[in-house]
Design a protein around this motif. Structure first.
Motif, short mmCIF file in Angstrom:
data_model
loop_
_atom_site.label_atom_id
_atom_site.label_comp_id
_atom_site.label_asym_id
_atom_site.label_seq_id
_atom_site.Cartn_x
_atom_site.Cartn_y
_atom_site.Cartn_z
N LEU A 165 7.75 -4.12 -45.51
CA LEU A 165 6.32 -4.01 -45.26
C LEU A 165 5.72 -5.36 -44.91
CD1 LEU A 165 5.31 -1.71 -48.27
CD2 LEU A 165 5.81 -1.02 -45.92
N ALA A 166 4.58 -5.33 -44.24
CA ALA A 166 3.85 -6.56 -43.92
C ALA A 166 2.36 -6.34 -44.14
CB ALA A 166 4.11 -6.98 -42.48
N GLN A 203 8.75 -1.38 -41.55
CA GLN A 203 8.55 0.07 -41.57
C GLN A 203 7.08 0.44 -41.75
OE1 GLN A 203 11.93 -0.27 -44.53
NE2 GLN A 203 11.90 1.93 -44.19
N GLY A 204 6.28 -0.51 -42.25
CA GLY A 204 4.88 -0.23 -42.46
C GLY A 204 4.07 -1.51 -42.47
N ILE A 205 2.80 -1.40 -42.07
CA ILE A 205 1.90 -2.56 -42.01
C ILE A 205 0.57 -2.19 -42.64
CG2 ILE A 205 0.57 -4.06 -40.46
CD1 ILE A 205 2.81 -3.87 -38.44
N VAL A 206 0.06 -3.09 -43.49
CA VAL A 206 -1.31 -3.00 -43.96
C VAL A 206 -2.13 -3.95 -43.09
CG1 VAL A 206 -2.92 -3.32 -45.87
CG2 VAL A 206 -0.60 -2.45 -46.31
N LEU A 207 -2.99 -3.41 -42.25
CA LEU A 207 -3.89 -4.23 -41.44
C LEU A 207 -5.14 -4.52 -42.25
CD1 LEU A 207 -4.01 -2.79 -37.79
CD2 LEU A 207 -3.11 -5.00 -38.53
N ALA A 236 3.80 5.36 -32.52
CA ALA A 236 4.64 6.32 -31.80
C ALA A 236 6.11 6.15 -32.15
CB ALA A 236 4.44 6.17 -30.29
N GLU A 237 6.50 4.92 -32.49
CA GLU A 237 7.90 4.64 -32.84
C GLU A 237 8.17 4.83 -34.33
OE1 GLU A 237 8.50 0.71 -31.33
OE2 GLU A 237 8.57 1.36 -29.23
N GLY A 238 7.16 5.34 -35.08
CA GLY A 238 7.38 5.66 -36.48
C GLY A 238 7.02 4.59 -37.48
N LEU A 241 6.63 5.56 -48.46
CA LEU A 241 7.76 5.34 -47.55
C LEU A 241 9.06 5.20 -48.34
CD1 LEU A 241 6.25 2.86 -44.92
CD2 LEU A 241 6.35 5.35 -44.85
N GLY A 242 8.99 4.58 -49.51
CA GLY A 242 10.18 4.41 -50.34
C GLY A 242 10.72 5.71 -50.87
N ALA A 243 9.86 6.73 -50.95
CA ALA A 243 10.30 8.05 -51.39
C ALA A 243 10.79 8.91 -50.23
CB ALA A 243 9.16 8.77 -52.11
#
Length: 331
Positions: free
Chosen positions: A208-209, A231-235, A259-261, A310-312
């Motif tokens: 994550l970022a 895999q995931g971003i907090v903006l 779109a790429e997940g 996401l981890g689940a």
């Protein structure tokens, strides 16, 4: 419905390190092991010690400065806590460094959903070996809070019990270092935790970022983050969820990422903020590009919730439904 737990079993004290257990070295203060004996000694002279619940001790070895906290350690804490409850403990006090205590409180709020006992995190601003330490007031205050607390995750600090999914570190020096950015009186609503995402579900670490917007932010900066394989971003958006949406390239990068997940969620940079899609066009365009608004979630809660989902194994198709779901008062 919240409920008070039985007081028949002991409380687990889980020591992870942090300032309260540190000793001085040539490099400065460093985490030290063997904190169980210090607790026992301090309790002997503590006022109203007789009223504290019985406890047993476990430790994450080696103890760490909480600046080195990781998702793997969150999962180790989760395992220790679940095992202790399965062995009859009716509550857990987690001793933790203050730098990332709010992140761990948020993570455990999601990882321990439905466990049915209170889990209270605490630490101190000065080591227990110092004469003016605040460690023992927090440790024994957290212990005393267990029998009178409902099930859920909390932070006890400077005589206050705070909601684990709404807390943030507010001050780097003051004894009263933490604030709840939602309700001051902590009463988590644990009735909304889906069975498929409760404490029994095993999670895996997730890449994550956290990416803040700021004047001069460029689409290429976000692109480089995405190229790292997250895999995931907090903006971290401005105000109610706005960003530099006149940059068409930025919106294109966001659309391509989702779109790429890649999961992209938006939180507010304001200490007390509410991401409200539709209030401003600059926010609506981000949502249209695939960003999920986080409402009143703190940075810590947004990161922890994204990790938990996401981890689940929750995929990006199911993510929006779960993201809007109020698991533990984070919204």
């Amino acid at each position: 419905m919240t409920h008070h737990v039985s007081t028949t079993g002991p409380v687990l004290i889980l020591y992870t390190g942090g300032t309260l257990g540190m000793e001085h070295s040539a490099q400065g203060w460093v985490p030290a092991a063997g904190f169980e004996q210090r607790i026992q000694q301090a309790q002997q002279g503590w006022p109203h010690a007789h009223a504290l619940p019985a406890w047993r001790y476990a430790a994450i070895d080696p103890p760490i400065d909480s600046a080195n906290m990781t998702q793997q350690l969150w999962l180790r804490m989760r395992d220790e806590i679940v095992h202790a409850v399965q062995q009859g403990c009716n509550g857990v006090v987690v001793l933790h460094g203050t730098d990332t205590l709010a992140y761990s409180a948020a993570a455990l709020s999601f990882l321990l959903g439905g466990l049915g006992v209170p889990v209270v995190l605490t630490g101190s601003m000065r080591p227990a070996v110092q004469a003016d330490t605040d460690a023992w007031a927090n440790v024994f205050g957290a212990l005393a809070a267990i029998p009178r607390s409902t099930a859920g995750v909390f932070v006890y600090f400077h005589q206050r019990l705070l909601h684990g999914a709404q807390v943030t570190k507010w001050h780097s020096d003051a004894d009263d270092a933490f604030r709840s950015l939602g309700r001051e009186e902590a009463q988590p609503d644990l009735g909304a935790i889906p069975t498929e995402l409760n404490f029994q579900v095993q999670r895996q670490p997730v890449s994550l970022a956290v990416v803040p917007f700021y004047p001069g932010f460029q689409a290429s900066m976000l692109q480089r983050v995405l190229e790292s394989g997250v895999q995931g971003i907090v903006l971290e958006c401005y105000g109610t969820g706005t960003g530099p949406t006149e940059d068409a390239q930025l919106l294109a990068v966001l659309r391509r990422a989702t779109a790429e997940g890649v999961a992209v969620v938006g939180s507010s940079q304001c200490p007390i903020g509410n991401v409200l899609p539709g209030q401003y066009a600059a926010g609506s365009l981000l949502v249209q590009a695939g960003m999920l608004p986080s409402g009143r979630m703190t940075r810590e809660a947004a990161l922890a919730k994204l990790f938990s989902l996401l981890g689940a194994g929750v995929n990006t198709d199911a993510l929006p439904t779960y993201w809007r779901h109020n698991f533990c008062g984070e919204l």
